[in-house]
Motif scaffolding. Structure first.
Motif, PDB file in Angstrom:
ATOM      1  N   LEU A 102       0.820  -1.212   0.000  1.00 34.95           N
ATOM      2  CA  LEU A 102       0.000   0.000   0.000  1.00 34.95           C
ATOM      3  C   LEU A 102       0.856   1.266   0.000  1.00 34.95           C
ATOM      4  CD1 LEU A 102      -3.019   0.827   0.115  1.00 34.95           C
ATOM      5  CD2 LEU A 102      -2.752   1.078   2.580  1.00 34.95           C
ATOM      6  N   ASP A 103       2.149   1.162   0.340  1.00 36.58           N
ATOM      7  CA  ASP A 103       2.971   2.379   0.405  1.00 36.58           C
ATOM      8  C   ASP A 103       3.916   2.464  -0.792  1.00 36.58           C
ATOM      9  OD1 ASP A 103       4.479   0.220   1.185  1.00 36.58           O
ATOM     10  OD2 ASP A 103       5.368   1.183   2.937  1.00 36.58           O
ATOM     11  N   ARG A 104       4.308   3.696  -1.103  1.00 33.39           N
ATOM     12  CA  ARG A 104       5.211   3.978  -2.196  1.00 33.39           C
ATOM     13  C   ARG A 104       6.120   5.159  -1.832  1.00 33.39           C
ATOM     14  NH1 ARG A 104       3.664  -0.204  -3.737  1.00 33.39           N
ATOM     15  NH2 ARG A 104       2.859  -0.841  -5.792  1.00 33.39           N
ATOM     16  N   ARG A 105       7.341   5.104  -2.299  1.00 33.46           N
ATOM     17  CA  ARG A 105       8.234   6.256  -2.168  1.00 33.46           C
ATOM     18  C   ARG A 105       7.943   7.191  -3.329  1.00 33.46           C
ATOM     19  NH1 ARG A 105      13.059   6.986   0.616  1.00 33.46           N
ATOM     20  NH2 ARG A 105      14.319   8.736  -0.145  1.00 33.46           N
ATOM     21  N   MET A 106       7.701   8.464  -3.053  1.00 34.74           N
ATOM     22  CA  MET A 106       7.261   9.421  -4.063  1.00 34.74           C
ATOM     23  C   MET A 106       8.355  10.440  -4.372  1.00 34.74           C
ATOM     24  SD  MET A 106       4.298   8.010  -4.093  1.00 34.74           S
ATOM     25  CE  MET A 106       3.391   9.048  -5.236  1.00 34.74           C
ATOM     26  N   ASP A 142       9.803  11.736   5.050  1.00 38.60           N
ATOM     27  CA  ASP A 142       9.457  12.583   3.909  1.00 38.60           C
ATOM     28  C   ASP A 142       9.446  11.743   2.629  1.00 38.60           C
ATOM     29  OD1 ASP A 142       9.274  14.766   5.538  1.00 38.60           O
ATOM     30  OD2 ASP A 142      11.331  15.467   5.153  1.00 38.60           O
ATOM     31  N   ASN A 143       8.575  12.150   1.740  1.00 40.83           N
ATOM     32  CA  ASN A 143       8.463  11.543   0.400  1.00 40.83           C
ATOM     33  C   ASN A 143       7.927  10.101   0.411  1.00 40.83           C
ATOM     34  OD1 ASN A 143       9.490  13.939  -0.697  1.00 40.83           O
ATOM     35  ND2 ASN A 143      11.609  13.207  -0.538  1.00 40.83           N
ATOM     36  N   TRP A 144       7.336   9.673   1.525  1.00 43.15           N
ATOM     37  CA  TRP A 144       6.647   8.380   1.550  1.00 43.15           C
ATOM     38  C   TRP A 144       5.150   8.621   1.740  1.00 43.15           C
ATOM     39  CZ3 TRP A 144       7.929   3.264   0.880  1.00 43.15           C
ATOM     40  CH2 TRP A 144       9.290   2.975   0.682  1.00 43.15           C
ATOM     41  N   ASN A 145       4.345   7.891   0.944  1.00 39.24           N
ATOM     42  CA  ASN A 145       2.885   8.016   1.011  1.00 39.24           C
ATOM     43  C   ASN A 145       2.221   6.653   1.020  1.00 39.24           C
ATOM     44  OD1 ASN A 145       2.221  11.011  -1.045  1.00 39.24           O
ATOM     45  ND2 ASN A 145       2.667  10.796   1.125  1.00 39.24           N
ATOM     46  N   TRP A 146       1.052   6.633   1.689  1.00 34.82           N
ATOM     47  CA  TRP A 146       0.120   5.540   1.421  1.00 34.82           C
ATOM     48  C   TRP A 146      -0.583   5.830   0.090  1.00 34.82           C
ATOM     49  CZ3 TRP A 146       1.379   1.811   4.405  1.00 34.82           C
ATOM     50  CH2 TRP A 146       1.670   1.987   5.758  1.00 34.82           C
ATOM     51  N   ARG A 147      -1.019   4.797  -0.588  1.00 31.93           N
ATOM     52  CA  ARG A 147      -1.698   4.987  -1.877  1.00 31.93           C
ATOM     53  C   ARG A 147      -3.184   5.285  -1.692  1.00 31.93           C
ATOM     54  NH1 ARG A 147       0.284   0.118  -5.691  1.00 31.93           N
ATOM     55  NH2 ARG A 147      -0.717   1.414  -7.280  1.00 31.93           N
ATOM     56  N   TRP A 148      -3.714   5.021  -0.483  1.00 34.56           N
ATOM     57  CA  TRP A 148      -5.127   5.262  -0.210  1.00 34.56           C
ATOM     58  C   TRP A 148      -5.263   6.308   0.903  1.00 34.56           C
ATOM     59  CZ3 TRP A 148      -7.963  -0.164  -0.043  1.00 34.56           C
ATOM     60  CH2 TRP A 148      -7.827  -0.791  -1.290  1.00 34.56           C
ATOM     61  N   LEU A 167      -8.900   3.686   3.270  1.00 36.39           N
ATOM     62  CA  LEU A 167      -8.283   2.627   4.046  1.00 36.39           C
ATOM     63  C   LEU A 167      -9.320   1.934   4.936  1.00 36.39           C
ATOM     64  CD1 LEU A 167      -5.708   1.144   5.135  1.00 36.39           C
ATOM     65  CD2 LEU A 167      -5.690   2.883   6.944  1.00 36.39           C
ATOM     66  N   GLN A 168     -10.144   2.726   5.619  1.00 36.19           N
ATOM     67  CA  GLN A 168     -11.145   2.131   6.499  1.00 36.19           C
ATOM     68  C   GLN A 168     -12.149   1.307   5.700  1.00 36.19           C
ATOM     69  OE1 GLN A 168     -10.996   2.222   9.925  1.00 36.19           O
ATOM     70  NE2 GLN A 168     -12.553   0.592   9.632  1.00 36.19           N
ATOM     71  N   TRP A 169     -12.528   1.813   4.518  1.00 35.33           N
ATOM     72  CA  TRP A 169     -13.415   1.039   3.621  1.00 35.33           C
ATOM     73  C   TRP A 169     -12.757  -0.285   3.257  1.00 35.33           C
ATOM     74  CZ3 TRP A 169     -12.538  -0.888  -1.218  1.00 35.33           C
ATOM     75  CH2 TRP A 169     -13.643  -1.416  -1.899  1.00 35.33           C
ATOM     76  N   GLY A 170     -11.451  -0.243   2.938  1.00 35.80           N
ATOM     77  CA  GLY A 170     -10.730  -1.457   2.566  1.00 35.80           C
ATOM     78  C   GLY A 170     -10.665  -2.465   3.693  1.00 35.80           C
ATOM     79  N   ILE A 171     -10.480  -1.978   4.933  1.00 36.14           N
ATOM     80  CA  ILE A 171     -10.460  -2.882   6.086  1.00 36.14           C
ATOM     81  C   ILE A 171     -11.829  -3.522   6.280  1.00 36.14           C
ATOM     82  CG2 ILE A 171     -10.203  -2.981   8.593  1.00 36.14           C
ATOM     83  CD1 ILE A 171      -8.081  -0.754   8.314  1.00 36.14           C
ATOM     84  N   ASP A 172     -12.868  -2.695   6.196  1.00 31.38           N
ATOM     85  CA  ASP A 172     -14.228  -3.189   6.397  1.00 31.38           C
ATOM     86  C   ASP A 172     -14.623  -4.231   5.343  1.00 31.38           C
ATOM     87  OD1 ASP A 172     -14.413  -1.492   8.548  1.00 31.38           O
ATOM     88  OD2 ASP A 172     -15.522   0.070   7.451  1.00 31.38           O
ATOM     89  N   ASN A 173     -14.126  -4.083   4.129  1.00 31.43           N
ATOM     90  CA  ASN A 173     -14.509  -4.965   3.016  1.00 31.43           C
ATOM     91  C   ASN A 173     -13.440  -5.996   2.676  1.00 31.43           C
ATOM     92  OD1 ASN A 173     -17.223  -3.877   1.726  1.00 31.43           O
ATOM     93  ND2 ASN A 173     -15.997  -2.088   2.317  1.00 31.43           N
TER      94      ASN A 173
END
Length: 633
Positions: free
Chosen positions: A286-290, A320-326, A331-337
């Protein structure tokens, strides 16, 4: 219902007449005195016509083209199909059909029953190489022509009607053979149907132009190209290794081609409780270096792990320069589903999202298939492979030369996504298409039906096939279908596969034809006593009535003495060949299964009064009139 009584038409449709009827229905203003007024029609279409100042137009003409059109338009008068249960397999249950006979006559006989009902047509016609069989059609006596055609062999068993390149009509003979067959074939296609035609360089260009005229230039889909050999010597400096499959739709607006599964589709190996709807899945981090330009502070937030610790994108503290993609909400929707997976490894916790085969990351259905390509890169596809497939079935005996490989035909079949369709091959050769249909049904649970048509061309007396007892090509094909069906059932013992087939043979009509020659007048008087040929049986007569009334060849009649009752999804016919009385219509009304039925009566000796009373009853009783049309022989 009007005009509910008339004489039975022992012919197939005459398409010049049918075309005029359709024009009259669409444009009644162009009809005058029961005829199409061509001047009025031209005036109606004037805005769509060419510039009147120019008489030149683009067209493809050859010697004999007009006669080819006449042959295509002429009804089948003197032929029918008779059943051969001895050569058939599982007659009572099968929906598959095998026709031994000239495909031109077979196509005419199929027009009423199969018009706009065939989804796929595949043919592998003669390539006109100078050695294959190109036969000539006779407009005036099609059945006699058929008998002569199938007997044109010398004492050594060699075909005497090959089309040598030295022949001044080398290309036109081939065009005249192909044109009426393709014209009739088009009528059988569903509105979203498709035809595939195998060909090589020899006639490809002429075939393409002819198909542009018959099917419409706008309905051309592609020239599929496949590697058929390692190289054949064409007499030039360049060896030819490919052949074509020319593809036309009946109507491009309705035609859809199924996509191709991606080559890397096997990367989806994991599955969960949602596999039926979402398909299998793989895990993506889910994470990427940007780059600084694409970094978003709002996507650099902590996520709580199952052990109550928290991590930022990158797996450590906030960087710095690291992000989640969601986003947090996504993210909460993804956990629930159950789209999110948290895993702990040697380096600590990581967060993944599931990438499914059949849905996107918002749980919407998607299609990951790729568009069809005209360059066919398929395993196990070559002329040599096609030959091996047949020799393997026949204990290593080479009984047929260069049949098309099964995987090639299965690929074409899968271009149409539907699995409950009719597939026609009217140059069916050794029966490769039939085997491909059965194999594909076994693999994907389909219920496709096949109709094979093959001229009973004799095998060479010196050939392996002849020595093994196969006197003509249908003998080879029918045995191949039997053996292939047994092998498929053995490989797929639990599959519901139809490996049977009903065999029909082209024969002279069972119904006597009126001869206008005055010298034969006395002989024609026999028609008053019996409309049928003496040597024919009632089973054969009833089948001809059914075929020419629009009953398909799958249907088996209910038989009550000399009376036959045929029913399909959209057609019902009663063939009354025995004695009957004035209560006939009331009796068969109890058997009727569709809103409207056709009743065909054989003329009884001294039965004119009974027939007349039935006609009057039909006119006077609305309930019967609404449900029956009456025809007689």
């Amino acid at each position: 219902m009007t005009n509910n009584e008339e004489r039975f038409k022992a012919t197939t449709p005459n398409f010049r007449t049918e075309a005029a009827k359709k024009l009259a229905e669409l444009f009644p203003e162009v009809v005058a005195d029961g005829q199409i007024d061509t001047d009025a029609l031209e005036e109606l279409l004037n805005p769509d016509l060419e510039d009147e100042e120019s008489n030149e137009k683009y067209e493809f003409i050859w010697r004999g083209k007009k006669n080819s059109k006449r042959i295509a338009d002429a009804p089948a008068r003197d032929t029918t199909l008779i059943m051969d249960k001895d050569k058939s397999k599982d007659w009572e249950n099968t929906k598959n059909v095998y026709i031994e006979g000239d495909n031109l006559e077979a196509l005419k006989l199929m027009q009423k029953a199969y018009g706009e009902k065939v989804k796929i047509i595949y043919i592998d016609p003669p390539y006109n190489t100078g050695h294959d069989f190109v036969y000539k059609d006779n407009y005036h006596d099609s059945y006699q022509n058929y008998l002569e055609t199938t007997g044109q062999l010398d004492d050594e068993g060699n075909i005497t009607t090959t089309n040598k390149e030295s022949n001044g009509r080398y290309h036109t003979d081939w065009l005249n053979m192909m044109y009426p067959r393709l014209k009739l074939a088009r009528n059988l296609l569903t509105k979203d149907g498709v035809i595939f035609i195998s060909i090589d360089d020899n006639e490809h260009d002429r075939l393409k132009i002819m198909c542009d005229e018959i099917f419409g230039e706008s309905n051309f889909q592609a020239d599929f190209i496949w590697k058929s050999t390692a190289g054949s010597n064409t007499g030039s400096a360049i060896k030819t290794v490919t052949e074509y499959i020319v593809c036309y739709a009946k109507n491009s607006r309705f035609f859809e081609a199924a996509g191709i599964e991606p080559a890397n589709d096997n990367k989806y190996k994991l599955e969960d409780e949602y596999v039926k709807r979402r398909g299998k899945y793989l895990l993506n981090k889910l994470d990427r270096r940007m780059t600084p330009l694409h970094y978003s502070e709002s996507l650099n937030y902590p996520i709580q792990m199952p052990d109550n610790t928290s991590i930022y994108p990158g797996g450590k503290g906030k960087q710095d320069n690291w992000n989640w993609r969601w986003s947090k909400n996504k993210l909460q929707w993804g956990i629930d589903n159950k789209f999110i997976v948290m895993k702990k490894g040697k380096q600590g916790w990581s967060v993944y999202f599931k990438q499914y085969q059949k849905v996107d990351n918002e749980d919407n259905q998607i299609n990951r298939t790729l568009p069809q390509q005209n360059l066919l890169d398929i395993d196990g596809v070559s002329s040599a492979r096609g030959t091996k497939e047949v020799t393997d079935l026949f204990n290593n005996d080479k009984v047929f030369d260069y049949p098309k490989p099964i995987n090639l035909l299965k690929h074409l079949i899968k271009i149409i996504a539907e699995k409950d369709i009719t597939i026609l091959d009217f140059f069916s050769g050794s029966g490769s298409t039939a085997q491909a249909v059965m194999e594909q049904n076994a693999e994907d649970g389909g219920h496709r039906k096949f109709i094979m048509v093959q001229l009973p061309e004799k095998t060479d007396k010196k050939s392996v096939a002849y020595k093994d007892g196969y006197k003509n090509i249908p003998d080879i094909a029918e045995e191949r279908i039997r053996r292939a069906g047994e092998a498929i059932q053995k490989e797929h013992p639990k599959a519901d596969i139809d490996t049977g087939f009903k065999v029909f043979k082209l024969e002279r009509s069972t119904i006597k034809q009126w001869d206008k020659n005055p010298e034969n007048f006395e002989a024609q008087l026999e028609l008053i006593h019996s409309p049928f040929t003496q040597e024919s049986t009632n089973d054969q007569r009833a089948l001809e009535i059914a075929i020419k009334s629009g009953i398909d060849l799958e249907a088996s009649p209910e038989v009550d003495g000399d009376n036959y009752h045929f029913v399909t999804d959209d057609k019902e016919v009663f063939a009354i060949l025995g004695n009957y009385d004035e209560n006939l219509l009331e009796k068969i009304n109890k058997q009727r299964k569709l809103p409207n039925a056709t009743v065909v009566l054989r003329e009884m000796n001294n039965g004119s009064e009974t027939k007349f009373n039935l006609i009057e009853k039909l006119k006077q009783e609305p309930e019967l009139n609404d449900h029956f049309s009456l025809e007689w022989l």
